[in-house]
Design a protein around this motif. Structure first.
Motif, PDB file in Angstrom:
ATOM      1  N   LEU A  19       0.972  -1.084  -0.217  1.00 43.89           N
ATOM      2  CA  LEU A  19      -0.128   0.244   0.112  1.00 43.89           C
ATOM      3  C   LEU A  19       1.104   1.233  -0.088  1.00 43.89           C
ATOM      4  CD1 LEU A  19      -2.910  -1.178   2.207  1.00 43.89           C
ATOM      5  CD2 LEU A  19      -3.293  -0.074  -0.155  1.00 43.89           C
ATOM      6  N   ASN A  20       2.317   1.156   0.565  1.00 46.85           N
ATOM      7  CA  ASN A  20       2.609   2.113   0.878  1.00 46.85           C
ATOM      8  C   ASN A  20       3.345   3.055  -0.610  1.00 46.85           C
ATOM      9  OD1 ASN A  20       2.741   3.876   3.048  1.00 46.85           O
ATOM     10  ND2 ASN A  20       4.010   2.392   4.305  1.00 46.85           N
ATOM     11  N   ASN A  21       4.075   1.432  -1.068  1.00 45.85           N
ATOM     12  CA  ASN A  21       4.441   1.923  -2.800  1.00 45.85           C
ATOM     13  C   ASN A  21       2.863   2.307  -3.469  1.00 45.85           C
ATOM     14  OD1 ASN A  21       6.887   0.293  -2.227  1.00 45.85           O
ATOM     15  ND2 ASN A  21       6.535  -1.487  -2.924  1.00 45.85           N
ATOM     16  N   LEU A 113      -0.971   2.061 -11.713  1.00 44.95           N
ATOM     17  CA  LEU A 113      -1.623   1.514 -11.258  1.00 44.95           C
ATOM     18  C   LEU A 113      -3.041   0.183 -10.708  1.00 44.95           C
ATOM     19  CD1 LEU A 113      -2.339   5.462 -11.044  1.00 44.95           C
ATOM     20  CD2 LEU A 113      -1.188   4.050  -9.468  1.00 44.95           C
ATOM     21  N   VAL A 114      -3.106   0.167 -11.674  1.00 43.93           N
ATOM     22  CA  VAL A 114      -4.107  -0.711 -12.079  1.00 43.93           C
ATOM     23  C   VAL A 114      -3.238  -1.788 -11.877  1.00 43.93           C
ATOM     24  CG1 VAL A 114      -4.675  -1.050 -14.249  1.00 43.93           C
ATOM     25  CG2 VAL A 114      -6.486  -1.881 -13.173  1.00 43.93           C
ATOM     26  N   ARG A 115      -2.408  -2.850 -12.327  1.00 38.93           N
ATOM     27  CA  ARG A 115      -2.095  -3.773 -11.756  1.00 38.93           C
ATOM     28  C   ARG A 115      -1.186  -3.692 -10.554  1.00 38.93           C
ATOM     29  NH1 ARG A 115       3.482  -3.635 -11.550  1.00 38.93           N
ATOM     30  NH2 ARG A 115       3.775  -1.908 -13.076  1.00 38.93           N
ATOM     31  N   LYS A 116      -0.855  -2.650  -9.595  1.00 41.46           N
ATOM     32  CA  LYS A 116      -0.305  -2.555  -8.860  1.00 41.46           C
ATOM     33  C   LYS A 116      -1.425  -3.120  -7.119  1.00 41.46           C
ATOM     34  CE  LYS A 116       4.120  -0.417  -8.208  1.00 41.46           C
ATOM     35  NZ  LYS A 116       5.145   0.692  -7.901  1.00 41.46           N
ATOM     36  N   GLU A 117      -2.623  -2.369  -7.860  1.00 43.80           N
ATOM     37  CA  GLU A 117      -4.564  -2.657  -7.638  1.00 43.80           C
ATOM     38  C   GLU A 117      -4.596  -4.025  -6.969  1.00 43.80           C
ATOM     39  OE1 GLU A 117      -5.508   2.503  -7.792  1.00 43.80           O
ATOM     40  OE2 GLU A 117      -6.445   0.477  -9.117  1.00 43.80           O
TER      41      GLU A 117
END
Length: 155
Positions: A19-21, A113-117
């Motif tokens: 989440l911090n990333n 962003l969506v990949r990380k989400e």
């Protein structure tokens, strides 16, 4: 051992890191959007100026939500640009004035962003962290629709 909200402490720590990333990526994305909003030129100025403002206002809300989720999981949210630049995958954009190029920047940022989400969603599901699952699920749905619309805009 469980944390305050009943999530395994080790899994919560892993979620906090991810989440911090994501928080760092959103901070850089936010600033990219501000730069695009301020500096865009050309025949698409009026519509893109307004759209980039809409996006940065939304990113601002998400930044706060992500930081508060980190705190809920008993972590400490990143809060300096030094830390953001170290942790973020989204790269700073500078001096982009061309409308279609600006939209491409936003698409690339949203794709990151969506990949990380999605990765955070999977970790949260494994940790039975419904709060983070819900947050990421909402973000993913919204981002996917926005990506489709931006892609259609460029065609």
């Amino acid at each position: 051992m469980e944390n305050l909200v009943g999530i395994d402490q080790k899994k919560a720590e892993q979620l906090v890191e991810h989440l911090n990333n994501l928080l760092a990526d959103y901070e850089i994305f936010y600033q990219n959007l501000r730069g695009l909003h301020w500096n865009i030129k050309g025949k698409e100025f009026f519509e893109l100026h307004e759209k980039f403002e809409e996006f940065y206002k939304d990113a601002f809300v998400k930044i706060d939500e992500i930081a508060e989720r980190v705190l809920t999981l008993e972590g400490e949210p990143l809060h300096t640009y030094t830390d953001y630049l170290k942790a973020a995958e989204v790269k700073e954009e500078k001096n982009v004035t061309d409308g279609p190029q600006g939209v491409e920047v936003v698409i690339d940022n949203f794709r990151t962003l969506v990949r990380k989400e999605r990765g955070i969603l999977a970790l949260a599901a494994d940790a039975t962290d419904e709060g983070t699952v819900s947050l990421m699920s909402d973000y993913i749905s919204e981002t996917e629709k926005t990506l489709w619309m931006l892609h259609s805009y460029l065609r």
